[in-house]
Design an enzyme around this catalytic site. Structure first.
Site, PDB file in Angstrom:
ATOM      1  N   PHE A 307       0.903  -1.242  -0.064  1.00 42.43           N
ATOM      2  CA  PHE A 307      -0.094  -0.001   0.050  1.00 42.43           C
ATOM      3  C   PHE A 307       0.867   1.188  -0.057  1.00 42.43           C
ATOM      4  O   PHE A 307       1.883   1.102   0.739  1.00 42.43           O
ATOM      5  CB  PHE A 307      -0.600   0.092   1.297  1.00 42.43           C
ATOM      6  CG  PHE A 307      -1.821  -1.073   1.517  1.00 42.43           C
ATOM      7  CD1 PHE A 307      -3.047  -1.115   0.829  1.00 42.43           C
ATOM      8  CD2 PHE A 307      -1.513  -2.171   2.238  1.00 42.43           C
ATOM      9  CE1 PHE A 307      -3.903  -2.116   1.085  1.00 42.43           C
ATOM     10  CE2 PHE A 307      -2.412  -3.206   2.297  1.00 42.43           C
ATOM     11  CZ  PHE A 307      -3.689  -3.139   1.609  1.00 42.43           C
ATOM     12  N   ASP A 308       0.427   2.415  -0.617  1.00 41.59           N
ATOM     13  CA  ASP A 308       0.977   3.417  -0.551  1.00 41.59           C
ATOM     14  C   ASP A 308       0.045   4.135   0.692  1.00 41.59           C
ATOM     15  O   ASP A 308      -0.654   3.546   0.887  1.00 41.59           O
ATOM     16  CB  ASP A 308       0.854   4.464  -1.880  1.00 41.59           C
ATOM     17  CG  ASP A 308       0.919   5.919  -1.663  1.00 41.59           C
ATOM     18  OD1 ASP A 308       2.092   6.074  -1.040  1.00 41.59           O
ATOM     19  OD2 ASP A 308       0.180   6.638  -1.898  1.00 41.59           O
ATOM     20  N   LYS A 309       0.822   5.367   1.305  1.00 36.48           N
ATOM     21  CA  LYS A 309       0.090   5.724   2.266  1.00 36.48           C
ATOM     22  C   LYS A 309      -0.743   6.869   2.052  1.00 36.48           C
ATOM     23  O   LYS A 309      -1.980   6.770   2.369  1.00 36.48           O
ATOM     24  CB  LYS A 309       1.033   6.425   3.363  1.00 36.48           C
ATOM     25  CG  LYS A 309       0.620   6.989   4.569  1.00 36.48           C
ATOM     26  CD  LYS A 309       1.650   7.522   5.692  1.00 36.48           C
ATOM     27  CE  LYS A 309       2.315   8.631   5.156  1.00 36.48           C
ATOM     28  NZ  LYS A 309       1.185   9.956   5.035  1.00 36.48           N
TER      29      LYS A 309
END
Length: 800
Positions: A307-309
Site C-alpha cells: 500500500f501507498d500511504k
C-alpha cells in the site's frame, strides 16, 4: 455491414432453432422425410459456418476447435444423423450468441457513457450566464447546472443540491450535496438549478476518466480463458484418436460420429469466459473497474499486498483537526465571546465556531485543497456560510476578503501575526510539530484571531480492510511510502500492516515491488503519480481514482471508482470466487464430456442422444459459471435502510460531540497554577454532562445493536467499555470540582492549590485521550460500515 454482423449471431441462433423445432414438429406429425430434410438444412448451415470459421483461424495461424464441429456435422450428414447435426448446429449458434451478447453489452455500456459525456457548460460571468464548450471551462469558473443536466466537470457546490450519481456509483438513490461538498462530473442534477465552482478541467474530470477506463477494460482476455483455448486445441487430436478407436471397434463410422458429437469442448470455450465476465460484472457493481479477465485472475492469485500511504491508507487530503484561538494581548480586558459556551481565562476575539464560519465563507470561492478542508469543517459543525466579497489572493501569503462586513485574512503565520511570538503561536507550532500538522492562520478585522491545524487522517475503513485481506488469504501486507519513517510507522501500527518501508522515492518503490514479486504474487495499491511505476510493475496494480484521473489509474489493472479502500478486499474475494467457479464449470463440463465420449465409444450412446446430452452438459456448465453473478457475502456488511438512517443521525451527533472533546484539551491547556480560574472547567463539565454523556448513552442504546447485527456482539465489547469509561471520568471531574472551594463564587477566580490544578489537568488530559481513542473506534468499527455515497467527505473530526 457492421449492423448485420452485430445481428448475425442472433439470426444464426433463431434460424437454427427454428429449423430444429420445425423438423421436430414434422416428425411428430409423421412427415419423416420433411423432418429429415429440415434437420439436414440446419446441419448444412452449421457445417458451412464452421468451415468458414475454421478457414479464418487457419489463415490467422490460430488453433481452433471448430474442426471438431466440422467433422461432427459432416459425419452426421454422412451417416444420416440429421437430428444430431441440427442439435450440434444449435449448440454452436447458442455459443456464438452468448459471446456476441457479452461483447455487445460491453460496447453498449461504453456507447451510453460516451453519449452522456457533456459537450457544453453554462458559465456565470459578469455578462450573465453563457453557454461555452466544455473544453473552455477553467478551474475556478462558476457554473450553473440546471435540473436534469449532467455536471460537466468536477466541481464544488456553491449552493446545496441533489444529484443522481448512479452513472458513477450504481447507487440508485439521489444524494444530497450541501454547500462546499465535492460534486463529480457525470452526475445528474436531480433538483433545482445549482451553482458550482469548477475544480478541474474537462480532460481531467472524473467522467472523462471513467470513459477511458471502460475503453481500456474492453479487450484483454483472461489467462484462464487463453489456457482454455490452448487446452481445447489439444482436445482436438484426443477427440480424433478416440473417434478413430470407436470406428475401429465398431467397423463403421456411426460410433465415430457419436464421439465427435459429444466431444465439442463448449464448457472450456464458453463456461470459463462466462464465469470471468460475471466476476467483472460483480466487481463493477461495488465500484471496482477491472481491466479484463487477466487482471481479475491476477487479483485472485495475489499473496502480498503493498500500500501507498497518502490517499490510500489515509484520506489524501487535509482535514481540520483542531482550532487554536489567539489570546488577547497581556493586560487586555478579558471578555468572553457571547457565542462561546466556555469562558476563557484569557479571552479571544471570536469563538471557535465563528472563526471556522468566517474562514470557510472566505474559502468557498478558492479551489485550493486547504480551502476545501475548512469548508468541510464548517459543514460538519452545521454552520451557515456567506458568500464573500472583495476576495483577493496575495501570492505567497494567502487570501483575504470580506464576509458580512468583516475583514477576514487567511494564510501564513508571518502574514497574519507579523514578527511577534505570542504564547498561543508557540502552542500552535508545538502541536503542529508533534502531530505533523499543517497550519493555516486567520485574522479578523486586522487582528490575529487563531489558527487551524490540519492533518491527513487515516481512513476509518483501512484497519478493517487490512484485517479482511488476511481473512481473504493474503499472507503479507506492506506499507510502502515516501513519507518520513515516524509518520509511516504510526500509520502502519494503526492499520495493522506487517511491514513498513518509509522514505522511498518512486525508484525505490519500484525496487521494493520487484523484490516482493521475486518470492510471491504481488498487488500494489496506490493513488498518486509517483505510484504509477510500482503499479505497473506489480502482479496487479490497484488505483484509487474516485477523485479524478491520475497517472496511477492509467497504469493500474484495477481501478476503484468509489472513495473507499475496504472494497479492495471485496474485489479479491470476488476474483477468487469467479476463478473457482470457472474451474468448477470446466471440470464438471469437460469431465462429463469425456465420460460421454467413452460411453459413445462403447456403442452405448447413439449420435442423436449424444447431441441432446451434450447440449445438456453445455447448459449445465454455463449454469455453473453464471453462479459468479449471484450475490455472495463479502467483507462489506449490508445494512438495512433503517440502520443506515439511524447511524447517519448518530454520526451527526458524533461530530458535534467531537467538537466538545476538542474543548477538553483547550481547557486543560489554559489551566494555570497561580490564580487559576475554574469557570472554564465548570462550563466544560456542563457541556460534557448535557452533550457528550447523552450522546454516548444514545450510541450504547442505538448504535451498538446495529454493529452487533452487522459484525456480531463481540465487536461491540470494546466500544461499550469506553462508553462506560467516559461517563466514569466525567463523574470524577464533577466530584473533583465539587470538592474545590467554589461555593457561591462561580464568577470569582477560585484559589486552588498547585496539586489540585495538576490533578485537574491530569484528569482532563486523560479524558481527552479516552474520548479521542473512542471516537476513532467508532469511526472504524461502526461508522465505516455505513455505505457513504462516493465522494462524500469525511467529518472534520475523523482523526479523533
Amino acid at each position: 455491414m457492421t449492423g448485420w454482423r452485430g445481428r448475425a449471431p442472433a439470426a444464426f441462433f433463431l434460424g437454427s432453432t427454428a429449423l430444429l423445432a420445425g423438423g421436430a414438429i414434422a416428425a411428430a406429425r409423421g412427415a419423416d422425410e420433411l423432418s429429415r430434410g429440415t434437420w439436414a438444412v440446419a446441419t448444412v448451415l452449421g457445417l458451412a459456418l464452421s468451415l468458414l470459421w475454421t478457414v479464418r483461424s487457419l489463415l490467422d495461424r490460430r488453433a481452433t476447435v471448430d474442426v471438431i464441429a466440422v467433422l461432427a456435422l459432416g459425419g452426421a450428414l454422412w451417416v444420416g444423423e440429421q437430428f444430431a447435426g441440427a442439435m450440434v448446429t444449435v449448440m454452436l449458434a447458442s455459443g456464438r450468441l452468448l459471446e456476441a451478447r457479452a461483447s455487445a453489452r460491453a460496447d453498449r455500456e461504453l456507447r451510453l457513457l460516451v453519449e452522456r459525456t457533456p459537450r457544453t457548460a453554462r458559465r456565470r460571468d459578469r455578462d450573465g450566464v453563457t453557454r461555452v464548450p466544455v473544453e473552455q471551462v477553467a478551474v475556478g469558473d462558476v457554473l450553473v447546472v440546471g435540473t436534469g443536466e449532467v455536471v460537466p466537470v468536477d466541481a464544488r457546490a456553491l449552493t446545496a443540491g441533489t444529484f443522481d450519481e448512479s452513472a458513477l456509483t450504481g447507487e440508485p438513490m439521489p444524494v444530497d450535496r450541501p454547500v462546499g461538498d465535492d460534486v463529480r462530473s457525470g452526475v445528474v442534477n436531480a433538483a433545482a438549478p445549482v451553482d458550482l465552482v469548477a475544480t478541474s478541467t474537462a480532460d481531467e474530470s472524473t467522467y472523462a476518466h471513467v470513459v477511458r477506463l471502460v475503453e481500456q477494460a474492453q479487450a484483454a482476455s483472461s489467462p484462464f480463458v487463453r489456457t482454455a483455448d490452448r487446452f481445447a486445441a489439444l482436445f482436438v487430436p484426443l477427440t480424433l484418436v478416440v473417434a478413430a478407436v470407436a470406428w475401429a471397434i465398431a467397423g463403421s463410422p456411426e460410433r465415430a460420429v457419436a464421439v465427435l458429437v459429444v466431444a465439442t469442448p463448449c464448457p472450456l470455450l464458453l463456461a470459463a469466459p462466462v464465469a470471468i465476465m460475471s466476476g467483472l460484472s460483480r466487481a463493477s457493481r461495488i465500484g471496482v473497474v477491472v481491466k479484463g479477465g487477466a487482471a481479475l485472475e491476477a487479483l485472485a492469485a495475489g499473496e502480498v499486498v503493498l500500500f501507498d500511504k497518502t490517499g490510500t491508507l489515509t484520506r489524501g487530503r487535509p482535514e481540520v483537526t483542531s482550532v487554536v484561538l489567539a489570546a488577547e494581548p497581556p493586560g487586555a480586558e478579558s471578555v468572553s465571546p457571547a457565542t462561546s459556551p466556555i469562558p476563557y481565562a484569557v479571552s479571544c476575539a471570536v469563538s471557535s465556531d465563528e472563526l471556522v464560519r468566517l474562514a470557510a465563507s472566505l474559502d468557498q470561492v478558492s479551489p485550493h485543497p486547504l480551502a476545501s478542508a475548512l469548508v468541510r469543517a464548517a459543514r460538519s459543525r452545521g454552520l451557515a456560510l456567506e458568500l464573500p466579497t472583495d476576495v483577493r489572493e496575495v501570492p505567497g501569503h494567502g487570501l483575504e476578503g470580506r464576509v458580512g462586513g468583516v475583514a477576514v485574512r487567511l494564510g501564513k503565520a508571518g502574514w497574519i501575526v507579523g514578527t511577534g511570538d505570542p504564547a498561543w503561536l508557540r502552542r500552535v507550532h508545538r502541536r503542529a510539530a508533534l502531530d505533523g500538522s499543517l497550519t493555516v492562520f486567520a485574522a479578523v478585522d486586522g487582528r490575529p484571531a487563531g489558527a487551524f491545524l490540519l492533518e491527513d487522517p487515516i481512513r476509518p475503513d483501512a484497519p478493517r480492510m487490512v484485517a479482511a485481506l488476511r481473512r481473504a488469504g493474503i499472507r503479507r501486507t506492506v506499507l510502502l511510502t515516501g513519507d518520513r519513517a515516524e509518520v509511516a510507522e504510526s500509520v502502519g501500527r494503526i492499520v495493522g500492516t506487517d511491514a513498513v518501508l518509509a522514505d522511498h522515492d518512486p525508484a525505490q518503490k519500484l525496487a521494493a515491488v520487484h523484490e516482493e514479486s521475486a518470492t510471491a504474487r504481488t498487488i500494489m495499491v496506490g493513488d498518486g503519480v509517483n505510484d504509477a511505476p510500482a503499479l505497473a510493475a506489480a502482479g496487479v496494480g490497484v488505483a484509487l481514482a474516485a477523485r479524478g484521473a491520475t497517472a496511477s489509474s492509467e497504469a493500474a489493472d484495477v481501478v476503484l471508482s468509489v472513495d473507499r479502500v475496504d472494497i479492495v478486499a471485496d474485489a479479491i474475494l470476488i476474483a477468487r470466487r469467479s476463478r473457482r467457479i470457472a474451474v468448477q464449470a470446466v471440470v464438471v463440463g469437460m469431465g462429463l464430456s469425456l465420460v460421454a465420449m467413452l460411453v459413445a465409444t462403447a456403442g452405448l450412446l447413439p449420435a442423436a442422444a449424444g447431441a441432446v446430452l451434450q447440449e445438456g452438459i453445455d447448459v449445465l456448465a454455463i449454469g455453473i459459471a453464471l453462479r459468479a453473478l449471484l450475490p455472495t457475502r463479502l467483507h462489506s456488511v449490508p445494512m438495512s435502510p433503517s440502520d443506515v438512517a439511524t447511524a447517519a443521525r448518530l454520526r451527526h451527533a458524533h461530530d458535534a460531540a467531537a467538537a466538545v472533546v476538542d474543548q477538553v484539551r483547550d481547557v486543560a491547556d489554559d489551566l494555570r497554577t497561580h490564580d487559576c480560574d475554574l469557570r472554564p472547567a465548570r462550563a466544560l463539565l456542563d457541556l460534557l454532562e448535557h452533550e457528550l454523556v447523552p450522546h454516548e448513552r444514545a450510541d450504547e442504546e442505538e448504535l451498538m445493536p446495529i454493529v452487533a447485527r452487522a459484525l456480531g456482539s463481540s465487536a461491540t465489547t470494546t466500544m461499550s467499555r469506553t462508553h462506560a469509561e467516559i461517563e466514569h471520568q466525567v463523574a470524577r471531574l464533577r466530584r473533583l470540582l465539587e470538592g474545590l472551594d467554589d461555593a457561591e463564587a462561580a464568577d470569582v477566580p477560585t484559589e486552588v492549590s498547585a496539586d489540585d490544578v495538576t490533578e485537574l489537568r491530569r484528569l482532563l488530559y486523560g479524558l481527552y485521550a479516552v474520548c479521542r481513542l473512542h471516537n476513532q473506534q467508532e469511526e472504524e468499527g461502526a461508522f465505516a460500515l455505513v455505505p457513504a455515497p462516493s465522494g462524500t467527505a469525511p467529518s472534520a473530526h475523523e482523526s479523533h
